[in-house]
Design an enzyme around this catalytic site. Structure first.
Site, PDB file in Angstrom:
ATOM      1  N   SER A  60       0.764  -1.294  -0.152  1.00 54.52           N
ATOM      2  CA  SER A  60      -0.133   0.095  -0.111  1.00 54.52           C
ATOM      3  C   SER A  60       0.976   1.211   0.031  1.00 54.52           C
ATOM      4  O   SER A  60       1.579   1.482  -0.891  1.00 54.52           O
ATOM      5  CB  SER A  60      -0.944   0.207   1.243  1.00 54.52           C
ATOM      6  OG  SER A  60      -2.010   1.083   0.938  1.00 54.52           O
ATOM      7  N   ASP A 204      -5.707  -3.439  -2.916  1.00 50.07           N
ATOM      8  CA  ASP A 204      -4.739  -3.064  -1.675  1.00 50.07           C
ATOM      9  C   ASP A 204      -4.181  -4.459  -1.033  1.00 50.07           C
ATOM     10  O   ASP A 204      -4.887  -5.076  -0.699  1.00 50.07           O
ATOM     11  CB  ASP A 204      -5.371  -2.062  -0.734  1.00 50.07           C
ATOM     12  CG  ASP A 204      -4.345  -1.340   0.159  1.00 50.07           C
ATOM     13  OD1 ASP A 204      -3.832  -2.275   0.966  1.00 50.07           O
ATOM     14  OD2 ASP A 204      -4.539  -0.394   0.480  1.00 50.07           O
TER      15      ASP A 204
END
Length: 322
Positions: A60, A204
């Site tokens: 991320s 993500d």
């Protein structure tokens, strides 16, 4: 006689190679949105320790910082970037000039209050509010990388983590379009549309591996320095994760069973140096300048506290190198 001399030469060469071998060190950067600013503060002290970094793995926001770091950026440049960037415009792709207009249309598609929510001529509709094109474009500008590459060929070998929503499995990205892979790793479900790579729908990586120490070990790291942005360290759950065909169903099942927690706790234990900035009260969406400044300072404080351990590791590496 010749054979004896040859064997002696080979033995001497082997000893010389072994004497010059240095243990490999990996830097692992966890996910956490705006809280990634703290990772920059920690990096300042890792640089001061002069510990060589051989591998970088990120998830991320950690993939963004790690990807830039692997191409040659250093903490001072990242500090300046984080403080000066207009994060609202970048992350939303928002057209500020249309922010007071409820609906608008142009050649790129539909906008609501300046936010892009749909494209024209989009044959395959993807779930998620925003495309994140401005983010990928920004990363291309920053990295100056526009072609498909092997991430092992970067200044520092790099990998980043994403999750394929079609199978709900972790994906380790180590080659291809670097800016696009960084963008995929931070694609928050429902906020951003998944990034399509090799028929995978990537979102993500924090869903399944928010602190990928295990990936760093597989790269060959002897020592791992991990920076964890997670504040609520939930206990592992016994509930099994049940796969469903629906993307919404997968995320609901994930939130109830949290299949990532077992790996997360194991990765925390497996880090040689675990750095955990105190970011209580900070949110992944806190991209305001004062918050960014505060989180960088918190990272600096955590890095300063870790200096004793960093120096010990530097000494250990030097001893093994002799």
């Amino acid at each position: 006689m010749k054979k004896t001399v040859l064997l002696l030469l080979l033995l001497m060469a082997t000893i010389a190679i072994e004497a010059g071998t240095r243990p490999k060190v990996a830097l692992v950067l966890g996910g956490g949105g705006a809280k990634g600013a703290a990772e920059i503060g920690v990096l300042k002290y890792i640089e001061k320790s002069q510990i060589p970094i051989d591998y970088i793995v990120g998830t991320s926001i950690g993939s963004i910082i790690g990807g830039l770091y692997s191409t040659g950026y250093r903490s001072a440049q990242l500090d300046s970037l984080f403080r000066s960037q207009d994060w609202l415009s970048l992350l939303t792709g928002r057209d500020i000039s249309e922010s007071r207009t409820i609906f608008s249309h142009d050649s790129t598609g539909t906008h609501v209050l300046g936010f892009p929510v749909g494209r024209r001529k989009n044959k395959k509709r993807k779930w998620g509010m925003m495309y994140g094109d401005s983010i990928a474009s920004k990363f291309k500008t920053l990295t100056k990388i526009h072609d498909s590459i092997d991430f092992n060929d970067l200044q520092t070998p790099f990998k980043c983590i994403a999750v394929d929503m079609t199978t709900f499995k972790e994906v380790v990205l180590d080659k291809g379009d670097l800016p696009l892979c960084m963008r995929a790793s931070m694609s928050i479900p429902f906020l951003y549309k998944p990034v399509e790579i090799d028929s995978m729908q990537l979102v993500d990586g924090g869903l399944l591996n928010n602190l990928p120490v295990d990936v760093a070990r597989k790269m060959g790291a002897d020592y791992v320095i991990a920076i964890d942005l997670t504040q609520n360290q939930h206990e592992e759950k016994e509930t099994d994760f049940h796969y469903t065909d629906s993307n919404i169903g997968k995320l609901i099942s994930w939130s109830l069973s949290r299949p990532d927690l077992k790996k997360y706790h194991q990765n925390v234990k497996d880090a040689d140096i675990y750095i955990h900035p105190d970011l209580k009260g900070c949110k992944p969406s806190d991209f305001k300048p004062k918050k960014i400044e505060y989180m960088i300072k918190q990272g600096e404080y955590a890095g300063r506290k870790a200096m004793a351990d960093l120096k010990k590791l530097k000494t250990k590496i030097q001893k093994k190198q002799k």
